[in-house]
Scaffold this motif. Structure first.
Motif, PDB file in Angstrom:
ATOM      1  N   ASP A 310      36.898  32.477  35.851  1.00 42.12           N
ATOM      2  CA  ASP A 310      37.511  33.443  34.943  1.00 42.12           C
ATOM      3  C   ASP A 310      36.537  34.548  34.549  1.00 42.12           C
ATOM      4  OD1 ASP A 310      39.928  32.167  34.984  1.00 42.12           O
ATOM      5  OD2 ASP A 310      39.536  30.959  33.178  1.00 42.12           O
ATOM      6  N   ARG A 313      36.697  37.023  37.247  1.00 43.61           N
ATOM      7  CA  ARG A 313      37.971  37.756  37.207  1.00 43.61           C
ATOM      8  C   ARG A 313      37.950  38.846  36.129  1.00 43.61           C
ATOM      9  NH1 ARG A 313      43.413  37.033  38.395  1.00 43.61           N
ATOM     10  NH2 ARG A 313      42.969  35.072  39.466  1.00 43.61           N
ATOM     11  N   GLN A 314      37.504  38.502  34.942  1.00 51.30           N
ATOM     12  CA  GLN A 314      37.511  39.468  33.841  1.00 51.30           C
ATOM     13  C   GLN A 314      36.528  40.614  34.099  1.00 51.30           C
ATOM     14  OE1 GLN A 314      36.907  37.427  30.117  1.00 51.30           O
ATOM     15  NE2 GLN A 314      38.536  35.936  30.520  1.00 51.30           N
ATOM     16  N   THR A 316      35.392  41.642  37.010  1.00 50.37           N
ATOM     17  CA  THR A 316      35.886  42.436  38.139  1.00 50.37           C
ATOM     18  C   THR A 316      37.041  43.327  37.695  1.00 50.37           C
ATOM     19  OG1 THR A 316      35.248  40.665  39.653  1.00 50.37           O
ATOM     20  CG2 THR A 316      36.794  42.314  40.485  1.00 50.37           C
ATOM     21  N   ASP A 317      37.912  42.777  36.853  1.00 53.14           N
ATOM     22  CA  ASP A 317      39.045  43.553  36.338  1.00 53.14           C
ATOM     23  C   ASP A 317      38.548  44.796  35.584  1.00 53.14           C
ATOM     24  OD1 ASP A 317      41.600  44.270  35.660  1.00 53.14           O
ATOM     25  OD2 ASP A 317      41.755  42.868  33.978  1.00 53.14           O
ATOM     26  N   LYS A 344      36.229  34.902  45.823  1.00 59.61           N
ATOM     27  CA  LYS A 344      36.128  36.215  45.195  1.00 59.61           C
ATOM     28  C   LYS A 344      37.029  37.226  45.893  1.00 59.61           C
ATOM     29  CE  LYS A 344      31.522  35.668  43.200  1.00 59.61           C
ATOM     30  NZ  LYS A 344      30.168  36.219  43.028  1.00 59.61           N
ATOM     31  N   VAL A 347      40.501  36.767  44.575  1.00 59.36           N
ATOM     32  CA  VAL A 347      40.666  37.291  43.214  1.00 59.36           C
ATOM     33  C   VAL A 347      40.799  38.813  43.241  1.00 59.36           C
ATOM     34  CG1 VAL A 347      39.491  37.619  41.005  1.00 59.36           C
ATOM     35  CG2 VAL A 347      39.497  35.366  42.083  1.00 59.36           C
ATOM     36  N   GLU A 350      44.193  39.803  44.549  1.00 61.16           N
ATOM     37  CA  GLU A 350      45.241  39.529  43.561  1.00 61.16           C
ATOM     38  C   GLU A 350      45.241  40.580  42.461  1.00 61.16           C
ATOM     39  OE1 GLU A 350      46.573  35.945  40.466  1.00 61.16           O
ATOM     40  OE2 GLU A 350      44.879  35.666  41.837  1.00 61.16           O
ATOM     41  N   LEU A 351      44.048  40.933  41.963  1.00 62.60           N
ATOM     42  CA  LEU A 351      43.954  41.937  40.905  1.00 62.60           C
ATOM     43  C   LEU A 351      44.481  43.296  41.355  1.00 62.60           C
ATOM     44  CD1 LEU A 351      40.409  41.157  39.419  1.00 62.60           C
ATOM     45  CD2 LEU A 351      42.586  40.975  38.203  1.00 62.60           C
ATOM     46  N   SER A 364      43.323  41.397  32.181  1.00 64.68           N
ATOM     47  CA  SER A 364      43.240  42.844  32.317  1.00 64.68           C
ATOM     48  C   SER A 364      42.558  43.452  31.106  1.00 64.68           C
ATOM     49  CB  SER A 364      44.646  43.433  32.477  1.00 64.68           C
ATOM     50  OG  SER A 364      44.587  44.843  32.600  1.00 64.68           O
TER      51      SER A 364
END
Length: 834
Positions: A310, A313-314, A316-317, A344, A347, A350-351, A364
């Protein structure tokens, strides 16, 4: 009665002789020859004048005449240091450094204190990496002129390169102690010498003393960035982490985009990226630098390398959204290294797909729906086009859909059209790729980058003339040889290499070999160009850069472009060795082409010859009205088609010019070892061939080409009965890839079964099957075609199948059937077109 060569000249003739020397130094060659001839009319056997005249003749391109005259000068005056010095200069001009050094040494026996000869000898010794001889020459130069700092530095460099660190440091320190007054703070040479001495102390392993010396001179050094970097590294190596932390923070305040500084700071803080428990501290560190400015990229990008789950993900977002809102076109190139981790990659995909759908993703930034601005949307679409075009996430159909949407929005975007061309390239449609990127070029005729890319694609499409015309938009077309001559002068390696590879694909071996030879010549020039820096760097005091250059030059031919050119050139020489009838260059595959293909090759060759004839006519017209220049004469290209290169009687020996440095400097390159075997095997140098086999096995024991070559080698050893006992014994003791008593057909069959899932290995096994029994050619052709049905076969491997069909001398029917089957699988690939 001939004059005595030892007879001294009159004062008037002495003045003329000095004028000859001055004219040579100023490159006023015609005037110098005139003055020399005036002396020789009165003293026809005056050795020194003959030698100087020879030197001038050599500078005007008359090398043979110069050597003849210099030898005559030596006969007339064997005891003149001038004639021996000139003799050495002539040998140096033809790169015969060993003979040049001998001549210099003989001149020094006659005149031990002659500074010019000693200097030239030292330059050759460092060029030849004779460090002991260089040390001796530099020590003599120091004793002659101890007031010059560069003489002290030269001796220190000699000791340094011999790994005599203490002696090198002592020389530099001794000179500093001889100074009666401290140099000014603006003295660059003194500042560089201080940093150079510290680097010597550090290399010797005495880091503590190196740091103390650096602290002493830090405030006065002019290259502050290098000094601060050196200090931070020394502190870190000495384990003084608190001080190292401060040092790296100081460096980051100067440049917050330098990754090496962040890595050094992490080590100083004792933070390990591989330790998940350290991630929170690392993020705190990077967030502190990211908060200093919205423009800082490194502090936001680096955490993506070590974060997972996570947290990744955060982060990278946040990163992607910021880049997309700015519309940064290089976003994909900046993060594609993360795709090496499949998790990765998933992810990121997907983003970005979430952004494209217009919905907010979990994590996001600020929980907001992604923006509706055109810039954001276009950035997302452009990212997805590149994402699906990338080899680790390739889906060319989706990539084309996204790029078409973008071009529909902005048809005049150079970036979008260039990406579309790249997609066509990955489809294998080189023709369409070249057309598309040419359209992109026409959208911005002032952009040198897209112009260069366009020329590269045109060369990949075998459009040599079109590519040269494209390159001519940014070359000096009035130069000798036109745009191609200018590309040679600029040492444009990529163009010459791609041009040669295009000619090789067209079977124009002459021009292909000419281009690859030009690449090798450029590397020779780079090596030769060291001469300028041996003296210049000492004179200007740029010692650390000079040492770096020396070490870089020692590995010069590790360069990827030399490897590419060398492999292709050796391949041509192997073809010449196997078929002496290829010397015309344009009929290289005549026996393997059908009537239609031969006609095309002949037509293309005719056009090429007409073009070259036109260029020759233009050259002759220019020669009729040469520029009024007393400088060096331009060498005429006497082999514009490369036909003389093809006419070599010993192609395998000629190949050694490329092979020897290739094997020396790229020993871990499997292709180099494979092709090295081919050359030595044909030369019947079986121990050298075996050395290449064993080296290839050390790199990749399951390499398909290694399998083919090992069986060929074993077969040759079984059939060869006249090997010397020592050679036979060495082979018996060291060659165990294929057992001596192995049934080669059964061995190959077992190897094929072992690699049943690898098309490349299957192709090699089929080739071996054909080599062991060419009566199975039909079966091999059928199995090779059947391999196209494999789900794992790549387009490149399928294209290699065509090369095997050529080697087997398959008829047109077999080749056309193979191409037809391949075209069904890769309908856009031009390589499989009939």
């Amino acid at each position: 009665m001939p004059s005595d060569p030892m007879q001294p000249l009159s004062s008037k003739e002495n003045s003329l002789f000095r004028q000859v020397v001055k004219c040579y130094e100023d490159k006023h060659y015609k005037k110098g020859l005139k003055a020399a001839d005036q002396i020789l009319r009165a003293h026809p056997n005056h050795g020194d004048t003959q030698a100087m005249k020879a030197l001038i003749l050599n500078s005007t391109g008359k090398g043979d005449e110069a050597f003849t005259l210099c030898k005559e000068a030596l006969k007339n005056n064997m005891k003149s240091h001038i004639t021996w010095h000139v003799y050495g200069l002539l040998y140096r001009s033809v790169k015969n450094y060993e003979e040049a050094i001998k001549a210099y040494k003989f001149a020094l026996r006659l005149e031990p204190e002659q500074a010019n000869i000693l200097r030239d000898l030292a330059l050759l010794q460092i060029q030849m990496r004779d460090y002991k001889g260089y040390l001796d020459s530099r020590t003599k130069m120091l004793s002659q002129r101890p007031a010059l700092r560069q003489n002290w530095t030269g001796v220190a460099i000699a000791h340094h390169l011999l790994n005599n660190y203490q002696a090198a440091e002592k020389i530099l320190t001794t000179y500093e102690e001889t100074l009666k007054q401290k140099p000014s703070k603006s003295d660059i040479e003194h500042s560089e010498a201080g940093l150079y001495k510290i680097s010597i102390i550090a290399e010797s392993g005495d880091k503590e003393r190196a740091l103390k010396e650096l602290e002493r001179i830090l405030k006065d050094t002019l290259d502050r960035a290098s000094a601060l970097e050196m200090r931070a590294e020394l502190l870190l190596e000495l384990g003084r982490k608190e001080d190292a932390e401060k040092a790296y923070r100081t460096l980051l305040d100067r440049n917050n985009e330098r990754r090496a500084y962040y890595e050094g700071l992490e080590k100083a803080l004792g933070l390990d990226r591989s330790d998940p428990s350290a991630h929170s501290q690392l993020m705190e560190l990077y967030n502190s630098y990211a908060a200093k400015s919205q423009r800082v990229d490194a502090a936001r990008r680096i955490p993506l390398d070590f974060l997972t789950g996570d947290d990744f993900r955060q982060a990278t977002d946040r990163y992607l959204q910021q880049m997309f809102k700015k519309g940064v076109p290089s976003t994909f190139n900046n993060i594609k290294a993360l795709y090496a981790d499949p998790a990765k990659k998933a992810v990121i995909e997907e983003l970005v797909l979430g952004y494209a759908s217009g919905t907010s993703m979990n994590g996001s930034a600020n929980g907001e729906t992604n923006g509706t601005s055109d810039r954001f949307e276009e950035s997302v679409l452009y990212f997805l086009a590149q994402h699906y075009n990338y080899h680790l996430s390739r889906d060319l159909q989706k990539a084309m859909e996204y790029i078409d949407k973008l071009i529909e929005r902005n048809p005049k975007s150079v970036d979008y059209n260039q990406t579309k061309a790249r997609i066509f390239k990955h489809y294998g449609n080189i023709t369409k790729a070249a057309e598309t990127i040419n359209h992109a070029r026409e959208l911005d005729l002032k952009d040198r980058y897209i112009n260069t890319k366009c020329a590269k694609y045109q060369l990949r499409n075998n459009e040599n003339d079109v590519a040269l015309n494209t390159m001519s938009k940014f070359t000096r077309n009035e130069a000798t040889g036109g745009p191609l001559g200018d590309l040679h002068d600029m040492q444009c390696l990529w163009y010459l290499t791609e041009d040669g590879e295009a000619y090789l694909r067209q079977r124009n071996l002459g021009l292909a070999l000419k281009r690859f030879t030009a690449v090798a010549d450029i590397f020779d020039i780079w090596q030769e160009d060291q001469f300028d820096f041996h003296a210049f760097s000492l004179r200007k005091g740029q010692i650390r850069a000079y040492i770096d250059m020396i070490r870089w030059e020692d590995h010069l031919r590790e360069h990827p472009f030399f490897t590419r050119a060398a492999l292709s050139a050796i391949n041509i020489y192997l073809q010449l060795a196997d078929n002496q009838g290829l010397s015309n260059g344009t009929e290289a595959a005549a026996s393997q082409q059908d009537a239609t293909e031969r006609k095309k090759a002949q037509k293309k060759a005719k056009k090429e010859l007409e073009k070259l004839a036109k260029q020759e006519a233009e050259k002759k017209a220019k020669k009729a009205n040469p520029p009024k220049d007393d400088g060096e004469t331009k060498k005429e290209d006497t082999d514009p088609n490369g036909l003389k290169l093809l006419e070599t009687k010993e192609p395998l020996e000629a190949a050694l010019r490329f092979l020897t440095p290739l094997l020396e400097f790229s020993p871990k390159n499997i292709d180099a070892q494979n092709i090295g075997f081919e050359v030595h095997f044909r030369r019947k140098k079986y121990l050298l061939a075996l050395k290449c086999l064993n080296a290839a096995r050390a790199i990749d024991p399951e390499n398909p080409k290694l399998h083919e070559q090992a069986i060929r080698f074993r077969q040759a050893m079984n059939e060869t009965k006249d090997l010397p006992d020592t050679v036979a014994k060495a082979i018996e003791e060291t060659f165990d890839i294929v057992p001596a008593d192995a049934d080669l057909k059964a061995y190959n069959s077992e190897w094929r079964q072992k690699h049943a899932d690898s098309p490349a290995h299957q192709q090699s096994a089929l080739n071996v099957q054909y080599l062991l029994d060419n009566r199975t050619k039909g079966e091999c052709e059928a199995d090779l075609k059947k391999l196209l049905e494999s789900a794992s076969i790549t387009m490149e491997q399928a294209a290699n199948g065509l090369e095997y069909l050529d080697e087997w001398k398959s008829d047109a029917t077999a080749r056309n059937e193979y191409r037809s089957a391949a075209s069904q699988k890769w309908p856009q690939a031009t390589v499989f077109l009939q």
